[in-house]
Design a protein around this motif. Structure first.
Motif, PDB file in Angstrom:
ATOM      1  N   SER A  78      51.855 140.219  15.243  1.00  0.00           N
ATOM      2  CA  SER A  78      51.897 140.266  16.700  1.00  0.00           C
ATOM      3  C   SER A  78      51.032 141.420  17.223  1.00  0.00           C
ATOM      4  O   SER A  78      50.307 141.278  18.210  1.00  0.00           O
ATOM      5  N   ARG A  79      51.104 142.549  16.524  1.00  0.00           N
ATOM      6  CA  ARG A  79      50.279 143.707  16.932  1.00  0.00           C
ATOM      7  C   ARG A  79      48.802 143.418  16.689  1.00  0.00           C
ATOM      8  O   ARG A  79      47.931 143.824  17.462  1.00  0.00           O
ATOM      9  N   LEU A  80      48.511 142.693  15.593  1.00  0.00           N
ATOM     10  CA  LEU A  80      47.117 142.343  15.283  1.00  0.00           C
ATOM     11  C   LEU A  80      46.545 141.429  16.381  1.00  0.00           C
ATOM     12  O   LEU A  80      45.446 141.661  16.886  1.00  0.00           O
TER      13      LEU A  80
ATOM     14  N   ASN B  21      44.000 150.972  18.001  1.00  0.00           N
ATOM     15  CA  ASN B  21      43.996 150.143  19.221  1.00  0.00           C
ATOM     16  C   ASN B  21      45.157 150.518  20.133  1.00  0.00           C
ATOM     17  O   ASN B  21      44.996 150.642  21.346  1.00  0.00           O
ATOM     18  N   GLU B  22      46.324 150.712  19.531  1.00  0.00           N
ATOM     19  CA  GLU B  22      47.495 151.020  20.360  1.00  0.00           C
ATOM     20  C   GLU B  22      47.423 152.437  20.922  1.00  0.00           C
ATOM     21  O   GLU B  22      47.825 152.688  22.056  1.00  0.00           O
ATOM     22  N   ARG B  23      46.895 153.362  20.127  1.00  0.00           N
ATOM     23  CA  ARG B  23      46.786 154.749  20.596  1.00  0.00           C
ATOM     24  C   ARG B  23      45.762 154.870  21.711  1.00  0.00           C
ATOM     25  O   ARG B  23      45.983 155.523  22.722  1.00  0.00           O
ATOM     26  N   GLN B  24      44.595 154.230  21.496  1.00  0.00           N
ATOM     27  CA  GLN B  24      43.487 154.357  22.441  1.00  0.00           C
ATOM     28  C   GLN B  24      43.564 153.391  23.610  1.00  0.00           C
ATOM     29  O   GLN B  24      42.807 153.504  24.564  1.00  0.00           O
ATOM     30  N   GLY B  25      44.400 152.347  23.444  1.00  0.00           N
ATOM     31  CA  GLY B  25      44.411 151.276  24.438  1.00  0.00           C
ATOM     32  C   GLY B  25      43.194 150.375  24.325  1.00  0.00           C
ATOM     33  O   GLY B  25      42.720 149.830  25.319  1.00  0.00           O
TER      34      GLY B  25
ATOM     35  N   GLU C 163      63.667 138.879  17.274  1.00  0.00           N
ATOM     36  CA  GLU C 163      64.018 140.116  16.570  1.00  0.00           C
ATOM     37  C   GLU C 163      62.927 140.464  15.555  1.00  0.00           C
ATOM     38  O   GLU C 163      62.508 141.604  15.435  1.00  0.00           O
ATOM     39  N   ALA C 164      62.450 139.439  14.838  1.00  0.00           N
ATOM     40  CA  ALA C 164      61.378 139.654  13.862  1.00  0.00           C
ATOM     41  C   ALA C 164      60.106 140.129  14.558  1.00  0.00           C
ATOM     42  O   ALA C 164      59.431 141.048  14.112  1.00  0.00           O
ATOM     43  N   LEU C 165      59.805 139.512  15.692  1.00  0.00           N
ATOM     44  CA  LEU C 165      58.604 139.846  16.459  1.00  0.00           C
ATOM     45  C   LEU C 165      58.653 141.251  17.020  1.00  0.00           C
ATOM     46  O   LEU C 165      57.634 141.895  17.194  1.00  0.00           O
TER      47      LEU C 165
END
Ligand code: OOG
Ligand code: NI
Length: 460
Positions: A76-78, A158-162, A435-437
């Motif tokens: 999901s994050r990918l 990606n998550e840190r920098q947006g 929950e898994a997601l």
């Protein structure tokens, strides 16, 4: 780099990879493009709805099957790097398959217009397996790591920098692709693979390998009947019937698929070597997308498809030949009798489908004429009045999602018979998937409704 650009580059890289892995896919892409070109030349007005030939030719969806909840969370994050979020809950246990699924896709109208790449993503439900298979599947998957360290690092960045820079995006695409590639070395010995297979083709495909190889990529065709005929002329063996609504009804989604290939697989032996075997995992699929239906329309559709399945089962008893020949006619007859709308105009007038509305030239020049009609009727009635007066026009909203019954048919036609479900107790379990997601799945009706309502608001 804009997310849609990462998404498009990734989708194209995936397509190039799949062309090499499954050559028939590449051959079909050329045919799909020919048919789409012919179709757009014959119906130039369609471009507004589906986009240019280049845009349509870039459109595709893929499918993967995951084994562990944490794989889904990272996946999901990918997909988040590419602006794709989980939409829809699909319970495949109703079709006796031990998985449930969601689809990662962009949701904003302009993002969809730029590139609507979607990935149907399933998660194994070990809770629906028999004790022995469950334990073996859990053991086999326990230390599996499907993402490269590079991919994980870039997902974190990606998550840190947006977002990612162009160089980072290039690296991300390279690393992410590794997860979707076919790995010919299995993780389990041949006898374990065969045990899985005996219980369920789906479990064997999910629990025996190093990664969730992309199992099909589906281009969008504008005339699926024509394509179906061409495939048959080429000697490609397709599934007996096009899945979904009958041809002639511009609703939802029609799909056809074919078994692509048997792959040589290396199973580890206990002497540090390999024994050769084979695995059947990947296939081809083509789809035609039509108008998204509102819940009322969807309910009629679901009822008719369930009825058709029943008739179809009777036909199957008379043999595959009879089924192939009779099913399409039977389905069309059923819809002719019981589906109340056969054109986009009828769908709209009966409020069974989603549409976006905009002012015509005349409507832009005469805002007072539009204002004059606003006298307490429902939005739907108002839009009909404005359309009759030539002040507003409507465009159907394309169905961007999937159909569980079709999905089950697609799954099954490409797996060996055994489905592997032992209990049908706690069937639908959206909460388990969420929950898994680590996230909720969006309701696609909310998304379509919002799109329609926004278009009406902007007219008012
Ligand atoms: C997914 C099948 C569902 C579709 O187009 O309905 C699907 C799978 O076989 O893993 O892709
Ligand atoms: Ni598919």
């Amino acid at each position: 780099m804009p997310k849609h650009q990462i998404r498009e580059t990734f989708s194209r890289a995936m397509s190039d990879m799949y062309k090499k892995e499954v050559p028939l896919y590449g051959e079909l892409l050329d045919i799909v493009r020919d048919i789409n070109r012919e179709h757009l030349e014959a119906h130039p007005d369609l471009e507004e709805e589906v986009g240019s030939l280049d845009r349509v030719s870039e459109e595709r969806h893929g499918a993967i099957r995951l084994g562990k909840p944490e794989e889904l969370a990272t996946m999901s994050r990918l997909f988040g790097v590419m602006g794709m979020v989980p939409v829809g809950y699909y319970d495949l246990s109703v079709a006796n398959l031990p998985v449930h699924s969601t689809a990662f896709r962009p949701v904003e109208e302009d993002e969809l217009a730029k590139n609507p790449f979607r990935v149907f993503t399933s998660l194994l439900r070990t809770d629906l397996l028999d004790d022995e298979t469950r334990q073996q599947a859990i053991d086999s998957l326990a230390d599996r790591e499907i993402f490269t360290p590079g991919a994980i690092e870039l997902i974190n960045i990606n998550e840190r920098q947006g977002g990612l820079t162009a160089d980072q995006a290039d690296a991300f695409i390279r690393e992410a692709l590794e997860t979707f590639r076919w790995h010919s070395e299995a993780r389990v010995p041949l006898d374990q693979y065969e045990k899985f297979l005996k219980s369920s083709g789906l479990v064997a495909d999910i629990a025996s390998f190093k990664g969730p190889h992309i199992n099909h990529l589906t281009p969008r065709v504008l005339d699926i009947q024509k394509l179906h005929r061409r495939m048959q002329d080429m000697g490609i063996e397709t599934i007996p019937e096009v899945q979904g609504p009958p041809s002639g009804w511009p609703i939802l989604l029609q799909q056809t698929s074919f078994r692509a290939l048997v792959e040589k697989t290396h199973f580890p032996d206990d002497k540090g070597g390999y024994v050769e075997g084979r695995h059947r995992a990947r296939f081809g699929e083509i789809e035609q997308r039509h108008t998204a239906l509102k819940p009322e329309g969807m309910a009629i559709y679901d009822r008719l498809i369930a009825k058709a399945k029943q008739y179809g089962n009777d036909l199957k008893k008379e043999g595959e030949e009879v089924y192939r020949k009779e099913y399409p006619g039977m389905l069309a007859e059923l819809f002719e009798k019981e589906f109340p709308a056969k054109t986009n105009d009828e769908l709209r007038r009966q409020d069974l489908g989603y549409f976006v509305y905009e002012k015509t030239k005349k409507g832009q020049q005469h805002p007072e004429a539009i204002q004059a009609e606003q006298n307490g009727q429902s939005n739907h009635q108002l839009m009909e009045t404005l359309i009759r007066k030539g002040l507003v026009k409507a465009t159907p909203v394309t169905y961007e999602d999937f159909l569980p019954v079709s999905a089950a048919g697609i799954f099954k036609s490409n797996l060996d018979e055994k489905s592997g479900l032992i209990e049908s107790g706690e069937a639908s379990d959206r909460a388990l998937l969420e929950e898994a997601l680590g996230d909720t799945v969006a309701d696609y009706h909310d998304l379509y409704r919002r799109q329609e309502e926004q278009s009406i608001r902007s007219i008012l």
